[in-house]
Design an enzyme around this catalytic site. Structure first.
Site, mmCIF file in Angstrom:
data_model
loop_
_atom_site.group_PDB
_atom_site.id
_atom_site.type_symbol
_atom_site.label_atom_id
_atom_site.label_comp_id
_atom_site.label_asym_id
_atom_site.label_seq_id
_atom_site.Cartn_x
_atom_site.Cartn_y
_atom_site.Cartn_z
ATOM 1 N N HIS A 94 -17.352 -16.030 -4.989
ATOM 2 C CA HIS A 94 -16.033 -15.416 -5.187
ATOM 3 C C HIS A 94 -15.842 -15.172 -6.679
ATOM 4 C CE1 HIS A 94 -11.832 -14.633 -5.435
ATOM 5 N NE2 HIS A 94 -11.474 -15.853 -5.764
ATOM 6 N N HIS A 96 -13.478 -12.757 -9.837
ATOM 7 C CA HIS A 96 -12.276 -12.002 -10.174
ATOM 8 C C HIS A 96 -12.691 -10.737 -10.934
ATOM 9 C CE1 HIS A 96 -9.576 -15.878 -10.073
ATOM 10 N NE2 HIS A 96 -10.247 -15.673 -8.948
ATOM 11 N N TYR A 121 -27.207 1.405 -1.357
ATOM 12 C CA TYR A 121 -27.206 -0.051 -1.505
ATOM 13 C C TYR A 121 -25.832 -0.654 -1.275
ATOM 14 C CZ TYR A 121 -32.058 -0.364 -2.828
ATOM 15 O OH TYR A 121 -33.434 -0.327 -2.793
#
Length: 216
Positions: A94, A96, A121
């Site tokens: 994860h 930002h 891709y």
């Protein structure tokens, strides 16, 4: 070198690469990876991905009990939701990352598939990327939203927050989330310029050739 030691070092090496290239800053972002016994190694809460200590990664049992290391990221529910609903998941990343977050905030972004079909891709590594609502950081509802997808998506984009990608191992998850960020960047760079998209035939051939999860 034991498999656990190797995985600890790989997590830290890849995390530093993400940080050094500006894909997540400060103490944002988190990574988890599953060991052969089903336990998890997780980046600690409040830590910079650029300065992780392999020995201080949080180590969780299969049952979710902290065995050793520093306290984990507050977004554990987000990670465990992928492991519980996608048995093939070996790692979750994860970030930002800037362009992905920017794309999540635009009103005409398709919530069922946030990335336009710009490159092969982007489709091969991610399939369709689901846009999830805005949640407060650490809100267990993030995990429930992922569970609600019933394992049909390997990548989601949290609105105003950032992408989350599951992969078969930590390298695959990192490479896929990098592809998500690059495709989001391309989408923003070409916005309003009528870029030439992959055709439906291209998409169908990619899905068939590379066994991409696409119908969900």
């Amino acid at each position: 070198m034991s498999p656990e030691t190797r995985l600890r070092e790989d997590i830290c090496l890849l995390a530093k690469s993400l940080f050094d290239r500006g894909l997540t800053g400060g103490s944002s972002g988190n990574i988890s990876a599953r060991l052969e016994d089903g336990s998890l190694l997780v980046t600690p809460t409040g830590s910079s991905l650029g300065r992780l200590d392999p020995a201080r990664l949080s180590h969780f049992s299969r049952e979710g009990r902290l065995l050793s290391g520093d306290p984990p990221t507050k977004e554990m529910p987000l990670h465990t939701a992928f492991y519980d609903t996608r048995t093939q998941t070996g790692a979750v990343v994860h970030l930002h990352s800037c362009h992905s977050v920017a794309l999540s905030m635009l009103p005409d972004t398709d919530p069922d598939n946030v990335l336009p079909p710009l490159t092969p891709y982007g489709i091969m590594k991610l399939g369709k990327v689901k846009l999830l609502p805005v949640f407060l950081p650490g809100d267990p509802a993030m995990g429930e939203a992922v569970r609600g997808l019933a394992g049909k998506r390997s990548a989601v984009l949290l609105a105003n927050h950032g992408p989350v990608v599951a992969g078969k191992d930590v390298e695959a998850a990192v490479y896929a989330i990098e592809e998500l960020e690059e495709t989001a960047r391309l989408a923003l760079l070409t916005r309003g310029l009528s870029p030439r998209l992959l055709t439906q035939d291209h998409i169908e051939r990619l899905v068939k050739t590379f066994n991409v999860e696409w119908d969900a």
